[in-house]
Design an enzyme around this catalytic site. Structure first.
Site, PDB file in Angstrom:
ATOM      1  N   ARG A  37      13.710  29.782 -24.868  1.00  0.00           N
ATOM      2  CA  ARG A  37      14.643  28.721 -24.456  1.00  0.00           C
ATOM      3  C   ARG A  37      14.423  27.427 -25.245  1.00  0.00           C
ATOM      4  O   ARG A  37      15.376  26.712 -25.526  1.00  0.00           O
ATOM      5  CB  ARG A  37      14.513  28.458 -22.954  1.00  0.00           C
ATOM      6  CG  ARG A  37      15.212  29.541 -22.153  1.00  0.00           C
ATOM      7  CD  ARG A  37      15.191  29.284 -20.673  1.00  0.00           C
ATOM      8  NE  ARG A  37      16.257  30.043 -20.036  1.00  0.00           N
ATOM      9  CZ  ARG A  37      16.275  30.362 -18.749  1.00  0.00           C
ATOM     10  NH1 ARG A  37      15.306  29.962 -17.950  1.00  0.00           N
ATOM     11  NH2 ARG A  37      17.276  31.051 -18.249  1.00  0.00           N
ATOM     12  N   LYS A  48      23.676  47.540  -7.654  1.00  0.00           N
ATOM     13  CA  LYS A  48      24.552  47.538  -6.475  1.00  0.00           C
ATOM     14  C   LYS A  48      25.931  46.954  -6.713  1.00  0.00           C
ATOM     15  O   LYS A  48      26.090  45.964  -7.415  1.00  0.00           O
ATOM     16  CB  LYS A  48      23.889  46.711  -5.370  1.00  0.00           C
ATOM     17  CG  LYS A  48      22.652  47.367  -4.806  1.00  0.00           C
ATOM     18  CD  LYS A  48      22.077  46.498  -3.712  1.00  0.00           C
ATOM     19  CE  LYS A  48      20.978  47.226  -2.958  1.00  0.00           C
ATOM     20  NZ  LYS A  48      20.431  46.376  -1.901  1.00  0.00           N
ATOM     21  N   GLY A  80      22.594  33.672 -14.421  1.00  0.00           N
ATOM     22  CA  GLY A  80      23.589  33.371 -13.376  1.00  0.00           C
ATOM     23  C   GLY A  80      24.874  32.771 -13.908  1.00  0.00           C
ATOM     24  O   GLY A  80      25.969  33.115 -13.450  1.00  0.00           O
ATOM     25  N   GLY A 110      19.986  39.450 -16.895  1.00  0.00           N
ATOM     26  CA  GLY A 110      18.544  39.559 -17.119  1.00  0.00           C
ATOM     27  C   GLY A 110      18.104  40.953 -17.519  1.00  0.00           C
ATOM     28  O   GLY A 110      17.432  41.142 -18.555  1.00  0.00           O
TER      29      GLY A 110
HETATM   30  P1  ADP Z   1      21.478  42.475 -14.770  1.00  0.00           P
HETATM   31  O1  ADP Z   1      20.154  41.839 -14.438  1.00  0.00           O
HETATM   32  O2  ADP Z   1      21.621  42.742 -16.233  1.00  0.00           O
HETATM   33  O3  ADP Z   1      22.654  41.711 -14.195  1.00  0.00           O
HETATM   34  P2  ADP Z   1      21.272  44.302 -12.541  1.00  0.00           P
HETATM   35  O4  ADP Z   1      20.179  43.467 -11.983  1.00  0.00           O
HETATM   36  O5  ADP Z   1      22.573  44.297 -11.838  1.00  0.00           O
HETATM   37  O6  ADP Z   1      21.513  43.936 -14.090  1.00  0.00           O
HETATM   38  O7  ADP Z   1      20.844  45.830 -12.605  1.00  0.00           O
HETATM   39  C1  ADP Z   1      19.642  46.299 -13.129  1.00  0.00           C
HETATM   40  C2  ADP Z   1      18.960  47.264 -12.221  1.00  0.00           C
HETATM   41  O8  ADP Z   1      19.792  48.355 -11.885  1.00  0.00           O
HETATM   42  C3  ADP Z   1      17.743  47.850 -12.874  1.00  0.00           C
HETATM   43  O9  ADP Z   1      16.616  47.501 -12.118  1.00  0.00           O
HETATM   44  C4  ADP Z   1      17.990  49.357 -12.854  1.00  0.00           C
HETATM   45  O10 ADP Z   1      16.839  50.111 -12.589  1.00  0.00           O
HETATM   46  C5  ADP Z   1      18.959  49.479 -11.716  1.00  0.00           C
HETATM   47  N1  ADP Z   1      19.706  50.754 -11.786  1.00  0.00           N
HETATM   48  C6  ADP Z   1      20.561  51.154 -12.732  1.00  0.00           C
HETATM   49  N2  ADP Z   1      21.011  52.384 -12.478  1.00  0.00           N
HETATM   50  C7  ADP Z   1      20.408  52.809 -11.344  1.00  0.00           C
HETATM   51  C8  ADP Z   1      20.474  54.000 -10.562  1.00  0.00           C
HETATM   52  N3  ADP Z   1      21.236  55.015 -10.911  1.00  0.00           N
HETATM   53  N4  ADP Z   1      19.720  54.060  -9.446  1.00  0.00           N
HETATM   54  C9  ADP Z   1      18.934  53.015  -9.089  1.00  0.00           C
HETATM   55  N5  ADP Z   1      18.838  51.864  -9.781  1.00  0.00           N
HETATM   56  C10 ADP Z   1      19.575  51.756 -10.898  1.00  0.00           C
END
Ligand code: ADP
Ligand code: MG
Length: 396
Positions: free
Chosen positions: A36, A197, A377, A354
């Protein structure tokens, strides 16, 4: 894009209040990742080289409006000096006598860092009186903290309305990259959305189906969409209470002419651990005692085809549980394809989030994307179609 850049500002001899994001990880008083800090260098150097007096404003951690000594910005001064190759003065407060004295002591081309803005409750309350005290210290305002632009705080929002304001280099770069991806993109546009999710990404999905031509849904959240189609997803992560919402999103996509791609084949395992025994099955054949942890090769081939047919990609969220081998394969393969098409000049690719950035780094392709946002965010809120208050305050 109505905001100004620093090229349009008169900087020589002027006191420039520059809002930056230097909220870097620190362990035992030492900066462990200076990314950063490195990203603000072009703005700081440019203003200083043009004879401006740089007054850096920033938050650090979450002191919640109180002075918390462990959250002092003083600890980043050595790294800042090292990266800038310039001396950096420090003021023990960001407003009042200490700040004023430090500002008065600055000569043209010098740099001063003010103490954590969040030591004052007025910062997060976006209080006008507090912003006025900050404004008193400068002649103009430069916002280079896109990653803090989703918060309407005094140093990101109110202050921008009190002084002549413009975007710093990093902010300008981020805004134009995002504009190319969703604001005024070359079509067709593909969005890849994965992650754990649906519930954390409802607004994002809802905005994207209105804007993109193809929406690839992967990761854990795809399971909720598969369940909405009546498939048994076994022990997979799945928000069964949101299948109705998933149907609504699918319907909205159909109404808007957006094609949704869901996994066709999936990699399943009985255990969520590295090297767990896994198999690839059709999505509809997920065993009742197994969980879906990645996209299968057929699904990935489908994503790759969508990328080949696209001119623009916007990506948030891994396609599988990429932290655990071998469930990183789908994400890595799709990321490599996107990188290859970008390098060949066939695709504009923008990614953020992230875990997404971590996954692209792990795949070794982050530098091949057109733009990878580290804004977290703020990036997600932008993908949700929200107007970021810190950007809006720079002038529409
Ligand atoms: P970002 O931080 O890029 O916005 P998220 O936090 O929404 O992404 O998602 C990342 C998480 O989703 C990771 O920890 C990954 O392990 C989880 N994930 C992806 N696919 C699955 C799955 N099929 N079952 C459980 N967890 C999953
Ligand atoms: Mg995450």
């Amino acid at each position: 894009m109505g905001w100004k850049t620093i090229d349009e500002m008169d900087l020589a001899g002027k006191r420039a209040l520059v809002r930056v994001d230097v909220n870097v990880p620190v362990e035992a008083g030492r900066v462990t990742d200076a990314t950063r800090i490195e990203r603000i260098l072009p703005t700081v150097n440019d203003i200083a080289d043009k004879g401006g007096r740089v007054i850096l404003l920033a938050h650090f951690d979450r002191p919640k409006g109180r002075v918390v000594p462990e959250m002092s910005l003083k600890q980043i001064v050595p790294t800042l000096e090292e990266k800038l190759g310039r001396k950096v003065a420090f003021a023990e407060d960001c407003v009042g006598d200490a700040a004023q004295a430090a500002v008065d002591a600055l000569s043209d081309g010098e740099v001063l860092l003010l103490e954590n803005t969040r030591f004052h409750p007025g910062e997060e309350k976006n209080e006008l009186e507090f912003a006025e005290k900050l404004a008193h210290l400068g002649d103009l305002y430069v916002n280079d903290a896109f990653s803090a632009a989703h918060r309407a705080h005094a140093s990101t929002e109110a202050l921008a309305r009190l002084l002549p304001a413009c975007a710093g280099r990093l902010m300008a770069e981020e805004l134009s990259a995002l504009d190319k991806a969703l604001g005024n993109p070359e079509r067709p546009v593909v969005a890849v959305v994965g992650g754990a999710k649906v519930s954390t990404k409802l607004d994002l999905l809802s905005n994207l189906v209105e804007k993109v031509d193809t929406l690839v849904i992967g990761g854990g959240m795809a399971n909720t969409f598969l369940a909405a189609q009546g498939l048994d997803v076994g022990k997979s992560l799945c928000e069964h209470d949101l299948t109705g919402t998933a149907k609504e999103i699918a319907q909205k996509a159909a109404d808007k002419g957006c094609t949704i791609l869901l996994p066709r084949d999936v990699v399943v395992a009985r255990e969520f651990k590295a090297g767990a025994a896994s198999e690839t099955v059709k999505a509809e054949d997920t065993p009742a005692d197994a969980m879906i942890l990645d996209a299968g090769p057929d699904s990935v081939a489908h994503v790759e085809m969508a990328l080949e047919n696209a001119k623009t990609l916007v990506w948030n969220g891994p396609l599988g549980a990429f932290e655990i081998e071998p469930f990183d394969r789908g994400t890595v393969a799709a990321a490599k394809k996107a990188a290859e098409l970008t390098k060949a000049g066939k695709l504009v690719s923008v990614a953020g989030g992230g875990d997404t950035v971590a996954a692209l780094n792990a795949a070794g392709v982050a530098q091949d994307f057109s733009y990878v946002s580290t804004a977290g965010g703020a990036f997600l809120e932008w993908m949700e179609g929200k107007v970021l208050p810190g950007v809006k305050a720079l002038g529409a």
